[in-house]
Motif scaffolding. Structure first.
Motif, PDB file in Angstrom:
ATOM      1  N   PRO A 100       1.847  -4.698  16.564  1.00 13.79           N
ATOM      2  CA  PRO A 100       1.717  -4.122  15.165  1.00 13.79           C
ATOM      3  C   PRO A 100       1.821  -5.197  14.246  1.00 13.79           C
ATOM      4  CG  PRO A 100       3.636  -3.225  16.113  1.00 13.79           C
ATOM      5  CD  PRO A 100       3.426  -4.267  17.006  1.00 13.79           C
ATOM      6  N   VAL A 101       0.894  -4.965  13.080  1.00 17.02           N
ATOM      7  CA  VAL A 101       0.955  -6.114  12.113  1.00 17.02           C
ATOM      8  C   VAL A 101       0.773  -5.438  10.775  1.00 17.02           C
ATOM      9  CG1 VAL A 101      -0.217  -8.007  13.418  1.00 17.02           C
ATOM     10  CG2 VAL A 101      -1.563  -6.460  12.146  1.00 17.02           C
ATOM     11  N   GLU A 102       0.314  -4.290  10.564  1.00 13.81           N
ATOM     12  CA  GLU A 102       0.388  -3.511   9.262  1.00 13.81           C
ATOM     13  C   GLU A 102       0.357  -2.007   9.527  1.00 13.81           C
ATOM     14  OE1 GLU A 102       0.582  -4.666   6.193  1.00 13.81           O
ATOM     15  OE2 GLU A 102       0.412  -6.936   6.627  1.00 13.81           O
ATOM     16  N   ALA A 103       0.663  -1.496   8.525  1.00 10.57           N
ATOM     17  CA  ALA A 103       0.744   0.162   8.840  1.00 10.57           C
ATOM     18  C   ALA A 103       0.640   0.731   7.524  1.00 10.57           C
ATOM     19  CB  ALA A 103       1.799   0.497   9.868  1.00 10.57           C
ATOM     20  N   PHE A 104       0.421   2.087   7.448  1.00 13.24           N
ATOM     21  CA  PHE A 104       0.422   2.943   6.286  1.00 13.24           C
ATOM     22  C   PHE A 104       0.563   4.380   6.778  1.00 13.24           C
ATOM     23  CE2 PHE A 104      -4.106   2.701   6.538  1.00 13.24           C
ATOM     24  CZ  PHE A 104      -4.336   3.987   6.379  1.00 13.24           C
ATOM     25  N   ALA A 105       1.345   5.046   6.071  1.00 11.47           N
ATOM     26  CA  ALA A 105       1.314   6.700   6.500  1.00 11.47           C
ATOM     27  C   ALA A 105       0.598   7.366   5.447  1.00 11.47           C
ATOM     28  CB  ALA A 105       2.780   6.891   6.575  1.00 11.47           C
ATOM     29  N   MET A 130       0.944  -1.252  -0.052  1.00 13.27           N
ATOM     30  CA  MET A 130      -0.005  -0.054  -0.019  1.00 13.27           C
ATOM     31  C   MET A 130       0.764   1.161  -0.013  1.00 13.27           C
ATOM     32  SD  MET A 130      -3.161   0.828   2.836  1.00 13.27           S
ATOM     33  CE  MET A 130      -4.254   2.209   2.163  1.00 13.27           C
ATOM     34  N   ALA A 131       0.770   2.111  -0.600  1.00 11.33           N
ATOM     35  CA  ALA A 131       1.224   3.664  -0.871  1.00 11.33           C
ATOM     36  C   ALA A 131       1.519   3.916   0.445  1.00 11.33           C
ATOM     37  CB  ALA A 131       0.504   4.433  -1.867  1.00 11.33           C
ATOM     38  N   GLY A 132       2.801   4.616   0.566  1.00 10.62           N
ATOM     39  CA  GLY A 132       2.965   5.263   2.196  1.00 10.62           C
ATOM     40  C   GLY A 132       3.202   4.209   3.238  1.00 10.62           C
ATOM     41  N   ALA A 133       3.396   2.914   2.772  1.00 15.91           N
ATOM     42  CA  ALA A 133       3.565   1.886   3.913  1.00 15.91           C
ATOM     43  C   ALA A 133       4.883   2.412   4.786  1.00 15.91           C
ATOM     44  CB  ALA A 133       3.727   0.443   3.400  1.00 15.91           C
ATOM     45  N   VAL A 134       4.809   1.822   5.949  1.00 10.33           N
ATOM     46  CA  VAL A 134       5.881   2.137   6.698  1.00 10.33           C
ATOM     47  C   VAL A 134       6.657   0.702   7.245  1.00 10.33           C
ATOM     48  CG1 VAL A 134       4.938   4.359   7.690  1.00 10.33           C
ATOM     49  CG2 VAL A 134       4.518   2.353   9.014  1.00 10.33           C
ATOM     50  N   ASP A 135       7.968   0.912   7.892  1.00 10.21           N
ATOM     51  CA  ASP A 135       8.627  -0.219   8.580  1.00 10.21           C
ATOM     52  C   ASP A 135       8.077  -0.564   9.768  1.00 10.21           C
ATOM     53  OD1 ASP A 135      10.304  -2.047   9.001  1.00 10.21           O
ATOM     54  OD2 ASP A 135      12.035  -0.805   9.212  1.00 10.21           O
ATOM     55  N   LEU A 136       7.753  -1.787   9.908  1.00 10.31           N
ATOM     56  CA  LEU A 136       7.098  -2.262  11.083  1.00 10.31           C
ATOM     57  C   LEU A 136       7.979  -2.910  12.033  1.00 10.31           C
ATOM     58  CD1 LEU A 136       3.679  -3.777   9.923  1.00 10.31           C
ATOM     59  CD2 LEU A 136       3.866  -1.646  11.118  1.00 10.31           C
ATOM     60  N   SER A 137       9.341  -3.048  11.557  1.00  7.78           N
ATOM     61  CA  SER A 137      10.251  -3.874  12.507  1.00  7.78           C
ATOM     62  C   SER A 137      10.470  -2.988  13.918  1.00  7.78           C
ATOM     63  CB  SER A 137      11.505  -4.049  11.803  1.00  7.78           C
ATOM     64  OG  SER A 137      12.073  -2.708  11.388  1.00  7.78           O
TER      65      SER A 137
END
Length: 304
Positions: free
Chosen positions: A124-129, A1-8
């Motif tokens: 946290p499992v998924e994210a976007f910005a 997804m556009a704007g995804a962020v690093d979840l590590s």
């Protein structure tokens, strides 16, 4: 997804939160954005553990990190709120004002706003910005739900409850509501009257019928009726028409006050006609509406 962020980094910090070393309490409590049955909750540092970490053991919690100065946030947040209500408990939206709760964005290592993070099972499992189109957010949410459905029991429970509710819907009301959505007021009114013919004490049908009748009249309300009525205070028909126009224009108190004054000026059949019209208006509002309560008291004083 556009704007995804690093979840590590987020996952590492979430592990600390899960073990009890998350943001410390700072007083205050949560504020639901949509009422007691809402799936949209305002979260603070004090309620983060219970509203995000613990709730995410049952359903995904989608964390919306926002700030008042963030214009994209103002575009994104209403979309998330609407989708949360539509999904009826399959997931929870946790809204967090980062300016008032600065430790939470630090916990997640957030670099920009808006940032949206899905938390499931305490992590946290998924994210976007950044702001995203509604269709893309819907797809993102569906992927989160699909991935977590077998892990989080609350998702299936909410889906089952929604299915049971749909099955329990009365097809007679469904037909009437569909007619109302089409703007076919006569068909909707006939449908509600048919229900009342079979069940004279069906309060839901009574209230719906009153709403349909008012909606139909409101669409044809003439704003100039108010001015005409003001010049003819003893014309009952003019006062009734003006009250309809005022109610259609959301001038609720003005509509009520007008009819109460008309009750004071009339007697006999005319007074009873105005009184009944005012009571019908009261029925358009939910129980406990303070405007109705005030008008009822004023009506009683006018009558007695």
């Amino acid at each position: 997804m556009a704007g995804a962020v690093d979840l590590s980094a987020l996952k590492n910090r979430a592990e600390a939160s899960r073990s009890g070393t998350g943001p410390p309490a700072s007083g205050g409590g949560d504020r639901s954005s949509g009422g007691a049955n809402s799936w949209v909750v305002d979260v603070t540092e004090a309620t983060f553990q219970s509203e995000v970490v613990e709730r995410s053991m049952q359903v995904p919690v989608v964390v919306d990190l926002w700030a008042d100065w963030c214009q994209p946030c103002k575009q994104l947040s209403p979309i998330l709120e609407r989708l949360a209500q539509q999904d009826g408990g399959r997931w929870v939206l946790a809204k967090i004002d980062v300016d008032a709760n600065q430790r939470i964005p630090q916990l997640f290592g957030v670099q920009s706003l808006p940032t949206v993070i899905a938390v499931a099972g305490g992590q946290p499992v998924e994210a976007f910005a950044g702001a995203q189109p509604e269709a893309q957010i819907r797809q993102w949410l569906d992927s989160v739900l699909d991935a977590q459905r077998d892990q989080l029991p609350g998702i299936r429970a909410a889906e089952q409850a929604a299915g049971e509710q749909e099955e329990a819907e009365d097809p007679r009301f469904t037909a009437a509501e569909e007619a109302l959505e089409r703007g076919d007021y006569s068909t909707a009114e006939a449908a509600y009257r048919k229900i009342l013919d079979a069940e004279p004490n069906n309060e839901q049908a009574k209230a719906a019928l009153a709403q349909v009748q008012f909606t139909a009249r409101a669409e044809n309300a003439d704003p100039s009726a108010i001015e005409r009525a003001d010049t003819a205070p003893d014309d009952v028909d003019a006062q009734l028409a003006a009250s309809e126009a005022e109610l259609a224009a959301q001038q609720v108190e003005s509509a009520f006050d007008r009819l109460v004054r008309t009750v004071k000026r009339t007697s006999g059949d005319e007074r009873n006609r105005v009184r009944e019209h005012l009571i019908e208006m009261f029925e358009l509002f939910p129980e406990g509406d303070q405007r109705v309560a005030t008008a009822r008291r004023n009506l009683a004083s006018a009558l007695f």
